[in-house]
Scaffold this active site. Sequence first.
Site, mmCIF file in Angstrom:
data_model
loop_
_atom_site.group_PDB
_atom_site.id
_atom_site.type_symbol
_atom_site.label_atom_id
_atom_site.label_comp_id
_atom_site.label_asym_id
_atom_site.label_seq_id
_atom_site.Cartn_x
_atom_site.Cartn_y
_atom_site.Cartn_z
ATOM 1 C CG HIS A 133 -1.937 1.078 1.525
ATOM 2 N ND1 HIS A 133 -1.719 2.369 1.613
ATOM 3 C CD2 HIS A 133 -3.263 0.745 1.260
ATOM 4 C CE1 HIS A 133 -2.801 3.006 1.599
ATOM 5 N NE2 HIS A 133 -3.896 2.190 1.255
ATOM 6 C CG ASP A 210 0.341 -2.040 6.167
ATOM 7 O OD1 ASP A 210 -0.411 -2.338 6.754
ATOM 8 O OD2 ASP A 210 0.495 -1.707 4.969
ATOM 9 C CD GLN A 213 -7.266 -4.394 4.500
ATOM 10 O OE1 GLN A 213 -8.120 -5.064 5.005
ATOM 11 N NE2 GLN A 213 -7.497 -3.080 3.794
ATOM 12 C CE LYS A 236 -7.254 0.326 6.465
ATOM 13 N NZ LYS A 236 -8.092 0.622 5.172
ATOM 14 C CB CYS A 376 -3.582 3.152 -1.855
ATOM 15 S SG CYS A 376 -4.570 4.392 -1.492
HETATM 16 C C1 LIG Z 1 -2.658 -2.822 3.797
HETATM 17 C C2 LIG Z 1 -2.662 -1.518 4.152
HETATM 18 N N1 LIG Z 1 -2.106 -0.633 4.413
HETATM 19 C C3 LIG Z 1 -2.157 0.370 4.986
HETATM 20 C C4 LIG Z 1 -3.544 1.425 4.850
HETATM 21 C C5 LIG Z 1 -3.719 2.584 5.432
HETATM 22 O O1 LIG Z 1 -4.470 2.912 6.259
HETATM 23 P P1 LIG Z 1 -5.175 4.169 6.711
HETATM 24 O O2 LIG Z 1 -5.719 4.802 5.832
HETATM 25 O O3 LIG Z 1 -6.126 3.869 7.859
HETATM 26 O O4 LIG Z 1 -3.711 4.880 7.228
HETATM 27 C C6 LIG Z 1 -4.301 0.450 4.259
HETATM 28 C C7 LIG Z 1 -5.986 1.303 3.965
HETATM 29 O O5 LIG Z 1 -6.544 0.737 3.099
HETATM 30 C C8 LIG Z 1 -4.310 -0.933 3.957
HETATM 31 O O6 LIG Z 1 -5.133 -1.667 3.364
#
Ligand SMILES: Cc1ncc(COP(=O)(O)O)c(C=O)c1O
Length: 419
Positions: A133, A210, A213, A236, A376
């Site tokens: 991401h 990270d 998810q 989430k 993203c």
């Molecule tokens: C794998 C992953 N990393 C990071 C993020 C970023 O999350 P946030 O926008 O809550 O900071 C997301 C959001 O969709 C994500 O799916």
Amino acid sequence: MTTQVDHLTTPLDADTIRADFPILAQTNDRGQPLTFLDSAASSQKPTAVIDALADYYLRYNANIHRGVYQLSELATGRYEQARHLVADFIGAASARECIFVRNTTEAINLVAQTWGRRHIAAGDLIVLTVMEHHSNLVPWQLLAEEKGAKLAHVRITPDGRLDLDHLDELLRREPKLVAFPHVSNSLGTLNDAADITRRAHAAGATVLIDAAQSVPHLPVDVKTLDCDFLAFSGHKMLGPMGAGVLYGKKKLLDAMPPYMGGGSMIRKVELDHSTWADVPAKFEAGTPAVADAIGLGVAIEYLTTLGMDRVHAHERDLTTYALGRLAEIPGLTIHGPTDPAHRGGVVSFTLGDIHPHDVAAILDGENVAVRAGHHCTQPLMRALDLLATTRASFYLYTTEPDVDRLIAALHHANAVFDL
Ligand SMILES: Cc1ncc(COP(=O)(O)O)c(C=O)c1O
């Protein structure tokens, strides 16, 4: 919700769970039920969480840590209790290892700007993956540019899994940091985080996962994973927007300089210099999102009562069902692993030559909410030679009838485009 259930044998009852999410009961102006399939972007919130927010603002709204009056003490107690709930939920050795931030993005930036600035030097290597991401790419790009460090990215296989031979090849270059997603938000790929962490540690690297998810969807234990840092977002996982978590091993956090300066993060302030509070306060400058952290604690209690093993099993079963039913749609290509054992509850697909945004718009006309775009993950889309995909994502309140309505709406999209 208080009844004890045998977590191993009793599947989740999503129909009963849905009663806790009034938002899901709405229909559109044609009377079609809302089919919400975008939980990977942000989940819905149960009434317990919404009530907790209202309770805070109605009964004990006050700034924390500083007040010597009852409201402030109550708010402080609840905020710190939420931190303990977070720590227990992810198996942290101590609540001090859990820092409240706004979201995954802020957690990763915090590590890049503190641990990273201190430990990454010119010529050092940072290993990421192609399925990252942007939140786990851009902070490291900024750091690499500032320090003159190098970036390398683990390739993916044609079915959207990490190429572990390539990882091993990169590890032979002795990177300082390895950062990767536990579950891909674009492809649903479930990476073997413990194995990758073990390999990275053997090469001497520090590891950041990270977990945006994964923590919402499956049991995650930082002691088992042995990761150095883990980042996730409360919004989430049934929590409010505004509270996320950075987990870090205490020894690392203690040695890191602060991220932002200001109130709450100091021990002593002189006119020209200051000393820092202990963790986690050192990383929580200014007034935090008190109600949101408390709401996240309530979300964690909700998930814990259900059992994360059952949440995971429910999503795996539903994903298996969805993959089977999506295969019925003429012209539809599923991207990512075909084996549900290597997947979370995220399914990305393309439908013939129809632009994913058009697919999503037609589905919206049937009151089916999905996401379309690059999610993203622009470099991942490029690696797959795709501009975008349509993505359906599931959670504990998603049911087979939701999937059936997605399938019917996709047949409708095909009919509209005469496929
Ligand atoms: C794998 C992953 N990393 C990071 C993020 C970023 O999350 P946030 O926008 O809550 O900071 C997301 C959001 O969709 C994500 O799916």
